[in-house]
Every structure is written in C-alpha cells, then in structure tokens.
Design an enzyme around this catalytic site. Structure first.
Site: not given
Length: 420
Positions: A15, A106, A135, A188, A191, A202, A206, A303
């Site tokens: 992606t 990350k 992002g 989407g 996951e 996650d 970060k 995204g």
C-alpha cells in the site's frame, strides 16, 4: 548520483510503496524543479513479482532477490516492507554500501534504531524516518526545529488511527469492541491480525522514536507502560461519558526525577480536551514547550498517501541537505517506573452482580480504606448488574484485589488527563 537523475530503489511495494510511486509520478515536475534532478524508480523488491498491483510498474523493475537491489546503482533506498527480519539485514547492507535510506518502519527503528543510527553516522549517509511516526503529520521535523530553542516538557498524543477509529465508533454507536473491529478490518484500517494496533505496540514504537528525538534517549521497550483497548466495553465508554470524559488511547512521554516515563494506555480525557476532539482514524500530537507553550498537530496518521507524502518529503529533503551526523540514540538504564501517585486522580470502573456489591457498601469500604471518592455514577441493568464509575484518589492494587475478592467486582482503573 548522475547529473540529472536520482535513482531510487524500493523495498516493498504494498500500500505505502504504491503510494510512493503515485506521489513521485504526480509531483515529478515540482520535484524536478525543486531538486534540479528527476527521481526515477529503478528497482523494487517484492515477495511476488506476478502479483496484480494497484499501481502499474514496469515488470523489469521488479525483483524478489535483495542482492539485485544491493548490486544495482541506486542512490537512495526507500524501505516500506515493514518488520524487523530480514529488513534490518537489508537496511544494514545498504547503509554499509553507502546508500541513503528512507524508512517508514517504526518497529525496526524502535528495536534496532540505536544500531542503525550509529551505522549511518559511521558511513556518512542519511537515515530519514519522518513517515515512521504519525504518517502525514510532519511532527519529527517540527520537533527538530523546536529543539533549537525550546525545552520540550512533554509529548502526548493519539498515535494510532485504527484504535481511534474503533473508540470513536464504540462511543458514537454504542457497539461492542469486536463488532467495531470487524468494521475496521473491512475498511482496511485494521489488519487481519490487529494486535500491533489494538494492544498498543504500534503507538509504543512511535513513542520510543519521539522520546529519542526529544530527550536524546528512550526506555527499553520492555519498560514502557503499555495497555491496549481490546478489553474495553460499551459499559466503560458509557460511564466515562456520563462522568464527562472520553476514552482515548494516549501515548505520553514525560521526564521525571526518576528518569523518562513512557506510557501507552486508555486514558480518560474531559470531553473539552483538544485530544478528546480527535475522531475517527485521525492522529494528533500535542507538544508543550517552555517558550512556545502548547501546540497541537493533527491529520491522517496512516494510509497510502499520508505516509507516502512523508516518505517523499524525506527523500526530497535529504537530496537538498549535506550529510550531518545524526544525534546518537541511547537507551536509558532501566529504572523502576514511578508508581501511581497517591494524589493522582483516576476513574475506577466497577462491574458485578454480587448481592454484597451495593453502592453504599462499596463506598463505605473505600472511605474506610483511605480512598477519596470525589464523583460517582451508578447504573443497574435489568439483570441486576451493578456498573459504577468513581473518580478517586488513593486507590492501590490492594484495594482493587479486595473489591474483587470481597465484593465480586471486576475492577478497571483508567488514568485521568485533566490538563489541556
């Protein structure tokens, strides 16, 4: 680099990798004018070269063999394949060859960043990673600018769009966690295996990177306070709302007398708090500086295009800047994390159906135990289940254990973030 072309290799063409190609193509003229060179993708490492992709790529550019990328004449490599192995070995080999590297990974940086930063400095190549945190929000660039004059007192924020989407939907539609998670997967946002997002990993990766930038060191990941959202229920969210709060998964970095404290956990915010207003899959980062005061940055944190935008901005930046050594990354010697202060306010959520668990008895027990209750909201459903939310100070693990043992109550305490 050749006079008119910058040759770029890609590790990964999912992606984000597809978004990088789309961004370079759509902004090619602007980039060429800004850089004085054209950017050309010359090699892309993929798992399956026959796979149908959302972006059209010359099949001759695709390879499943990393050695082809390493032996090619690429100037810069963009790593968007994710994971730590074999990604670390690939990035290490490219740096040792003298390639500049841009990464959005990350997890790789949080687990092997100290080594990669040192390696990049020794080989005098750029290691750029703006896309690894939040992002499309250029928070790392902002921090680098602010650290020239401001002392950053604290950093906190919503660093994971998936969990923010789930919490927003659970509150707005009074839906259970599993149902909203399924919606997030269908859209989407999540996951098939959502653990990295919903269990806080996650956001923790970060936060580790932010701490390295702000404080020049971070904690070992095993010493970061981390709690996810998978055990949250509509009952938690409803009680919070009736007390005037909203639950968000907040990542927070603070420097205390005992050292750095890093935490990622569901936190209660007054509904008027700026971070409480961040909805759906948006991210936000709040900085507190000694000169500039408080600043809030928000935008889509994940995204295809937000992350790709940060990757291409990093790529353009390093093409216009001479190499300067990156401040070394360090990990603080692990120290015991400060316990919850006795005067720290928390929201204590209680749920159970034991006859002994009447509000009067519970309040009597807490007050006799030295727990100060400043606000209370009680609910009973048709099945006689007690649900109560209490704003308290002075509660400890021993009190929680006794509430479970003697009153048959499930107990969950949430930190409160009062200050805006």
């Amino acid at each position: 680099m050749s006079a008119g072309v910058v040759k770029v290799g890609l590790l990964g063409l999912g992606t984000v990798g597809g978004g990088v190609i789309k961004t370079i193509r759509s902004q090619q003229e602007k980039l060429a004018a800004r850089l004085g060179k054209r950017i050309e993708i010359v090699k892309a490492l993929v798992r399956d070269s026959e796979k149908e992709r959302a972006v059209q790529v010359d099949p001759a550019l695709l390879t499943t063999d990393f050695e082809e990328v390493l032996k090619s004449d690429v100037d810069i490599v963009v790593e968007v394949m994710g994971g730590v192995e074999p990604t670390y070995d690939y990035v290490r080999a490219l740096i040792e060859k003298g390639c500049h590297v841009v990464t959005a990974n990350k997890e790789l940086l949080a687990k092997r960043g100290t080594e990669l930063v040192d390696l990049a400095n020794r080989h005098q190549v750029h290691l750029a990673y703006e896309a690894s945190v939040a992002g499309g929000i250029p928070i790392l660039s902002v921090l680098r600018q602010f650290l020239r004059t401001n002392d950053i007192h604290g950093v906190r924020g919503i660093l994971n769009g998936t969990t923010n989407f789930i919490l927003t939907k659970m509150e707005a539609e009074q839906l259970p966690y599993q149902e909203v998670l399924k919606q997030a997967q269908e859209l989407g946002y999540a996951e098939a295996d959502p653990r990295s997002d919903v269990e806080g990993y996650d956001a923790m990766y970060k936060l580790y990177i932010l701490a390295q930038l702000v404080y020049g060191e971070s904690l070992p990941l095993t010493h970061v306070v981390r709690k996810g959202i998978s055990d949250l229920s509509p009952g938690h969210i409803r009680i919070a709302s009736e007390l005037g709060y909203r639950i968000k998964l907040i990542a927070q970095a603070q420097k205390t007398e005992q050292g750095i404290r890093l935490s990622v956990q569901p936190t209660m915010l007054p509904v008027a708090h700026p971070l409480a207003q961040i909805q759906d899959a948006f991210n936000a980062v709040q900085l507190s500086g000694n000169i500039v005061g408080d600043l809030l940055f928000t935008g889509r944190g994940a995204g295809e295009l937000p992350t790709a935008s940060a990757v291409v901005e990093d790529l353009a930046y390093l093409l216009t800047q001479p190499f300067t050594p990156h401040p070394a990354w360090k990990e603080q010697t692990a120290v015991a994390q400060p316990n919850q202060a006795q005067d720290e306010r928390v929201l204590c959520y209680l749920e159970g159906s034991c006859p002994a668990a009447t509000p009067d008895r519970v309040l009597h027990f807490l007050r006799e135990s030295g727990v100060n209750v400043t606000k209370l909201k009680v609910q009973f459903d048709l099945g006689g289940v007690l649900r109560a939310g209490l704003i308290v100070t002075g509660i400890c693990e021993e009190h929680e254990e006794m509430l479970t043992r003697d009153f048959g109550l499930a107990v969950r305490c949430f930190p409160l973030l009062e200050s805006a």
